[in-house]
Scaffold this motif. Structure first.
Motif, PDB file in Angstrom:
ATOM      1  N   TYR A 280       8.440   4.360   7.110  1.00  0.00           N
ATOM      2  CA  TYR A 280       7.214   3.803   6.839  1.00  0.00           C
ATOM      3  C   TYR A 280       6.125   3.963   8.102  1.00  0.00           C
ATOM      4  CZ  TYR A 280       8.951   1.267   2.849  1.00  0.00           C
ATOM      5  OH  TYR A 280       9.450   1.054   1.645  1.00  0.00           O
ATOM      6  N   ASP A 281       6.861   3.667   9.306  1.00  0.00           N
ATOM      7  CA  ASP A 281       5.991   3.701  10.605  1.00  0.00           C
ATOM      8  C   ASP A 281       5.457   5.184  10.848  1.00  0.00           C
ATOM      9  OD1 ASP A 281       8.808   3.868  10.814  1.00  0.00           O
ATOM     10  OD2 ASP A 281       8.589   4.369  13.024  1.00  0.00           O
TER      11      ASP A 281
ATOM     12  N   VAL B 113       2.060   4.376  12.951  1.00  0.00           N
ATOM     13  CA  VAL B 113       2.007   3.143  13.646  1.00  0.00           C
ATOM     14  C   VAL B 113       3.203   3.402  14.807  1.00  0.00           C
ATOM     15  CG1 VAL B 113       0.700   1.727  11.965  1.00  0.00           C
ATOM     16  CG2 VAL B 113       3.202   1.773  12.277  1.00  0.00           C
ATOM     17  N   GLU B 114       3.104   2.869  15.853  1.00  0.00           N
ATOM     18  CA  GLU B 114       4.239   2.713  16.784  1.00  0.00           C
ATOM     19  C   GLU B 114       5.170   1.623  16.396  1.00  0.00           C
ATOM     20  OE1 GLU B 114       4.756   4.769  19.435  1.00  0.00           O
ATOM     21  OE2 GLU B 114       2.835   5.903  18.625  1.00  0.00           O
ATOM     22  N   PRO B 115       6.416   1.718  16.765  1.00  0.00           N
ATOM     23  CA  PRO B 115       7.515   0.807  16.314  1.00  0.00           C
ATOM     24  C   PRO B 115       6.995  -0.799  16.818  1.00  0.00           C
ATOM     25  CG  PRO B 115       8.587   2.614  17.213  1.00  0.00           C
ATOM     26  CD  PRO B 115       7.062   2.648  17.262  1.00  0.00           C
ATOM     27  N   GLU B 116       6.270  -0.696  18.014  1.00  0.00           N
ATOM     28  CA  GLU B 116       5.826  -2.280  18.520  1.00  0.00           C
ATOM     29  C   GLU B 116       4.868  -2.884  17.410  1.00  0.00           C
ATOM     30  OE1 GLU B 116       5.789   0.619  19.903  1.00  0.00           O
ATOM     31  OE2 GLU B 116       6.904   0.530  21.846  1.00  0.00           O
ATOM     32  N   LYS B 117       4.265  -2.213  16.554  1.00  0.00           N
ATOM     33  CA  LYS B 117       3.345  -2.657  15.527  1.00  0.00           C
ATOM     34  C   LYS B 117       4.139  -2.525  13.857  1.00  0.00           C
ATOM     35  CE  LYS B 117      -0.817  -1.443  17.989  1.00  0.00           C
ATOM     36  NZ  LYS B 117      -1.998  -0.664  17.832  1.00  0.00           N
TER      37      LYS B 117
ATOM     38  N   PRO C  71       5.173  -0.217   2.353  1.00  0.00           N
ATOM     39  CA  PRO C  71       5.590  -1.456   3.080  1.00  0.00           C
ATOM     40  C   PRO C  71       5.026  -2.653   2.345  1.00  0.00           C
ATOM     41  CG  PRO C  71       3.875  -0.247   4.139  1.00  0.00           C
ATOM     42  CD  PRO C  71       4.096   0.720   3.008  1.00  0.00           C
ATOM     43  N   ASP C  72       5.577  -3.898   2.655  1.00  0.00           N
ATOM     44  CA  ASP C  72       5.386  -4.896   2.015  1.00  0.00           C
ATOM     45  C   ASP C  72       3.850  -5.554   2.475  1.00  0.00           C
ATOM     46  OD1 ASP C  72       7.353  -5.771   0.141  1.00  0.00           O
ATOM     47  OD2 ASP C  72       8.623  -5.919   2.174  1.00  0.00           O
ATOM     48  N   PHE C  73       3.441  -5.332   3.627  1.00  0.00           N
ATOM     49  CA  PHE C  73       2.075  -5.670   4.224  1.00  0.00           C
ATOM     50  C   PHE C  73       1.620  -4.534   4.920  1.00  0.00           C
ATOM     51  CE2 PHE C  73       4.658  -9.673   3.908  1.00  0.00           C
ATOM     52  CZ  PHE C  73       4.114 -10.498   3.128  1.00  0.00           C
ATOM     53  N   VAL C  74       0.389  -4.141   4.676  1.00  0.00           N
ATOM     54  CA  VAL C  74      -0.483  -3.277   5.774  1.00  0.00           C
ATOM     55  C   VAL C  74      -1.539  -4.200   6.072  1.00  0.00           C
ATOM     56  CG1 VAL C  74      -1.779  -1.418   5.788  1.00  0.00           C
ATOM     57  CG2 VAL C  74       0.308  -1.313   4.372  1.00  0.00           C
ATOM     58  N   ILE C  75      -1.759  -4.380   7.633  1.00  0.00           N
ATOM     59  CA  ILE C  75      -2.582  -5.190   8.164  1.00  0.00           C
ATOM     60  C   ILE C  75      -3.387  -4.313   8.995  1.00  0.00           C
ATOM     61  CG2 ILE C  75      -2.864  -7.131   9.670  1.00  0.00           C
ATOM     62  CD1 ILE C  75       0.301  -7.420   9.189  1.00  0.00           C
ATOM     63  N   HIS C  76      -4.873  -4.502   8.504  1.00  0.00           N
ATOM     64  CA  HIS C  76      -6.107  -4.016   9.200  1.00  0.00           C
ATOM     65  C   HIS C  76      -6.766  -4.827  10.098  1.00  0.00           C
ATOM     66  CE1 HIS C  76      -5.757  -0.603   6.402  1.00  0.00           C
ATOM     67  NE2 HIS C  76      -5.311  -1.442   5.425  1.00  0.00           N
ATOM     68  N   ASN C  77      -6.528  -4.708  11.299  1.00  0.00           N
ATOM     69  CA  ASN C  77      -7.245  -5.932  12.474  1.00  0.00           C
ATOM     70  C   ASN C  77      -7.816  -4.964  13.494  1.00  0.00           C
ATOM     71  OD1 ASN C  77      -7.040  -8.625  13.391  1.00  0.00           O
ATOM     72  ND2 ASN C  77      -5.951  -7.352  15.191  1.00  0.00           N
ATOM     73  N   ASP C  78      -9.367  -5.210  13.447  1.00  0.00           N
ATOM     74  CA  ASP C  78     -10.095  -4.542  14.508  1.00  0.00           C
ATOM     75  C   ASP C  78      -9.844  -3.204  14.885  1.00  0.00           C
ATOM     76  OD1 ASP C  78     -12.431  -4.893  16.261  1.00  0.00           O
ATOM     77  OD2 ASP C  78     -11.233  -5.886  17.803  1.00  0.00           O
ATOM     78  N   GLY C  79      -9.724  -2.553  13.864  1.00  0.00           N
ATOM     79  CA  GLY C  79      -9.356  -0.969  14.036  1.00  0.00           C
ATOM     80  C   GLY C  79      -7.966  -0.584  14.311  1.00  0.00           C
ATOM     81  N   GLU C  80      -7.107  -1.564  14.448  1.00  0.00           N
ATOM     82  CA  GLU C  80      -5.638  -1.348  14.471  1.00  0.00           C
ATOM     83  C   GLU C  80      -4.859  -1.742  13.137  1.00  0.00           C
ATOM     84  OE1 GLU C  80      -4.573  -2.012  19.047  1.00  0.00           O
ATOM     85  OE2 GLU C  80      -5.097  -3.952  18.071  1.00  0.00           O
ATOM     86  N   LEU C  81      -3.789  -0.720  13.085  1.00  0.00           N
ATOM     87  CA  LEU C  81      -2.971  -0.962  11.847  1.00  0.00           C
ATOM     88  C   LEU C  81      -1.492  -1.492  12.185  1.00  0.00           C
ATOM     89  CD1 LEU C  81      -3.550   0.028   8.861  1.00  0.00           C
ATOM     90  CD2 LEU C  81      -2.001   1.936   9.545  1.00  0.00           C
ATOM     91  N   TYR C  82      -1.221  -2.460  11.500  1.00  0.00           N
ATOM     92  CA  TYR C  82       0.121  -2.948  11.708  1.00  0.00           C
ATOM     93  C   TYR C  82       0.966  -3.053  10.153  1.00  0.00           C
ATOM     94  CZ  TYR C  82      -1.667  -5.046  15.922  1.00  0.00           C
ATOM     95  OH  TYR C  82      -2.369  -5.110  17.190  1.00  0.00           O
ATOM     96  N   LEU C  83       2.123  -2.978  10.364  1.00  0.00           N
ATOM     97  CA  LEU C  83       3.074  -2.765   9.116  1.00  0.00           C
ATOM     98  C   LEU C  83       4.005  -4.234   9.306  1.00  0.00           C
ATOM     99  CD1 LEU C  83       4.048   0.707   8.667  1.00  0.00           C
ATOM    100  CD2 LEU C  83       1.971  -0.379   7.762  1.00  0.00           C
ATOM    101  N   ILE C  84       4.404  -4.941   8.246  1.00  0.00           N
ATOM    102  CA  ILE C  84       5.433  -5.652   8.243  1.00  0.00           C
ATOM    103  C   ILE C  84       6.267  -5.503   6.771  1.00  0.00           C
ATOM    104  CG2 ILE C  84       6.049  -8.087   7.741  1.00  0.00           C
ATOM    105  CD1 ILE C  84       3.708  -8.980   9.382  1.00  0.00           C
ATOM    106  N   GLU C  85       7.584  -5.290   7.045  1.00  0.00           N
ATOM    107  CA  GLU C  85       8.574  -5.169   5.858  1.00  0.00           C
ATOM    108  C   GLU C  85       9.379  -6.234   5.726  1.00  0.00           C
ATOM    109  OE1 GLU C  85      10.381  -3.127   2.655  1.00  0.00           O
ATOM    110  OE2 GLU C  85       8.306  -3.135   3.676  1.00  0.00           O
TER     111      GLU C  85
ATOM    112  N   VAL D 287       0.843  -1.112  -0.115  1.00  0.00           N
ATOM    113  CA  VAL D 287       0.207  -0.032  -0.043  1.00  0.00           C
ATOM    114  C   VAL D 287       0.842   1.161  -0.146  1.00  0.00           C
ATOM    115  CG1 VAL D 287      -1.786   1.096   1.120  1.00  0.00           C
ATOM    116  CG2 VAL D 287      -1.797  -1.157   1.240  1.00  0.00           C
ATOM    117  N   ALA D 288       0.725   2.140  -1.014  1.00  0.00           N
ATOM    118  CA  ALA D 288       1.513   3.398  -1.097  1.00  0.00           C
ATOM    119  C   ALA D 288       0.737   4.567  -0.302  1.00  0.00           C
ATOM    120  CB  ALA D 288       1.712   3.704  -2.536  1.00  0.00           C
ATOM    121  N   LYS D 289       1.770   5.414   0.516  1.00  0.00           N
ATOM    122  CA  LYS D 289       1.446   6.514   1.037  1.00  0.00           C
ATOM    123  C   LYS D 289       2.577   7.222   1.274  1.00  0.00           C
ATOM    124  CE  LYS D 289      -0.958   8.075   5.451  1.00  0.00           C
ATOM    125  NZ  LYS D 289      -1.561   7.662   6.404  1.00  0.00           N
TER     126      LYS D 289
END
Length: 334
Positions: free
Chosen positions: A91-92, A97-101, A64-78, A57-59
């Motif tokens: 990206y964060d 998103v916080e580094p924890e996510k 990032p390689d993965f943008v994860i939408h989970n129950d109103g929360e956003l996570y990233l994975i590269e 998803v570009a912004k």
């Protein structure tokens, strides 16, 4: 069949984007894989039934390689394979998103970019080891996870070692290469050999650290026939492979490859060498001593006997090439 499929696609789909695409497909195919993959980065995530995993998803110049939408929360994975162009604090921030996510995974170790940060940095090898511990009742789903492990191991060059090293035995590799140096500088009844080095892909400077060997020049006597080949050892397996190869390109081994390719009779295994086989753009001859392991035969020989056996292997291959050359001449002069 599933494992064979994953092994085969690893030969073609082997870059970062390919790996990310396969992971995305696995997450939407196997619920168990999806849970293991996400919890590998975010142990406390409560995976919702309608979780959405998007690719690239570009912004704001970030993707990032993965943008994860989970129950109103956003996570990233590269995901990274060898690429060291990192995106911490980019990206964060772009996706707020916080580094924890923000999960980060590579086929090499990455330290935290700043003291006090808690980016979820992982390695593909650690994830591979985690997959090895999974045992599902669903045999088909288990087969997909096992197949992905085969794919991942190949793409990220994950190497497993189960035995301790024998450092003293490494001296034998030095011996072997030095012996090849001598055996590649000689003159026999039908051919002349000499050491040859050239700054080309086929040079040893371009092969990986699981291979050692010598480039040589081959001349057949009483002719203008020339070729350049390689002889050495592949030691990435517990039973190493000694072989001689001729790359099928001009100014390397094409003249030998043409002889092999155009022969009208089937070439059979010799006493110490296999019949030539085509692999990775070269014709190869493997050394065989009639035993399953070198411990049963080659390693039990005295040093002079080992040298003589390697020489006999080389001579068998080179005399075969000479024989093919003579046969071709006789056909031309008919």
């Amino acid at each position: 069949m599933i494992k064979d499929f994953f092994e085969n696609i690893s030969y073609r789909l082997d870059n970062e984007n390919d790996l990310s695409d396969i992971v995305w497909a696995m997450c939407y195919t196997s619920p168990a894989f999806k849970e293991v993959f996400l919890r590998f980065f975010f142990p406390n995530i409560n995976i919702s039934s309608d979780i959405e995993i998007e690719r690239e998803v570009a912004k704001d110049d970030s993707r990032p390689d993965f943008v994860i939408h989970n129950d109103g929360e956003l996570y990233l994975i590269e995901n990274k394979i060898d690429d060291r162009n990192h995106h911490f604090n980019q990206y964060d921030k772009a996706f707020e998103v916080e580094p924890e996510k923000f999960g980060y995974i590579a086929n090499y170790l990455i330290p935290q970019p700043e003291p006090g940060k808690t980016y979820q940095i992982r390695t593909w090898e650690a994830f591979y080891n985690l997959l090895e511990t999974i045992h599902l009742e669903d045999e088909q789903e288990q087969a997909f996870i096992d197949g992905f492990g085969i794919y991942l191991k190949s793409v990220c060059r994950i190497i497993e070692f189960n035995k301790p090293m024998n450092i003293e035995g490494i001296y034998s590799l030095y011996q072997f290469v030095e012996i090849l140096n001598k055996l590649c500088r000689r003159e026999e009844e039908h051919f002349i050999l000499d050491i040859y080095n050239k700054d080309r892909r086929y040079d040893n400077t371009y092969v990986d650290h699981s291979v050692a060997g010598i480039n040589f020049e081959l001349k057949l006597k009483d002719s203008d026939f020339q070729a350049w080949g390689w002889i050495g050892i592949y030691f990435s397996e517990e039973i190493p492979t000694i072989c001689m190869g001729f790359n099928d390109t001009e100014n390397w081994g094409k003249s030998v490859c043409d002889l092999i390719r155009n022969t009208k009779s089937e070439i059979e295994d010799g006493q110490l060498c296999t019949a030539p086989y085509l692999e990775d753009g070269a014709y190869w001859f493997n050394f065989v001593d009639g035993k399953d392991t070198y411990e049963e035969c080659f390693n039990k020989l005295a040093l002079n006997e080992q040298i003589n056996q390697i020489k006999a292997f080389m001579d068998e291959v080179l005399n075969l090439i000479y024989g093919l050359f003579v046969a071709r001449l006789s056909q031309v002069h008919r």
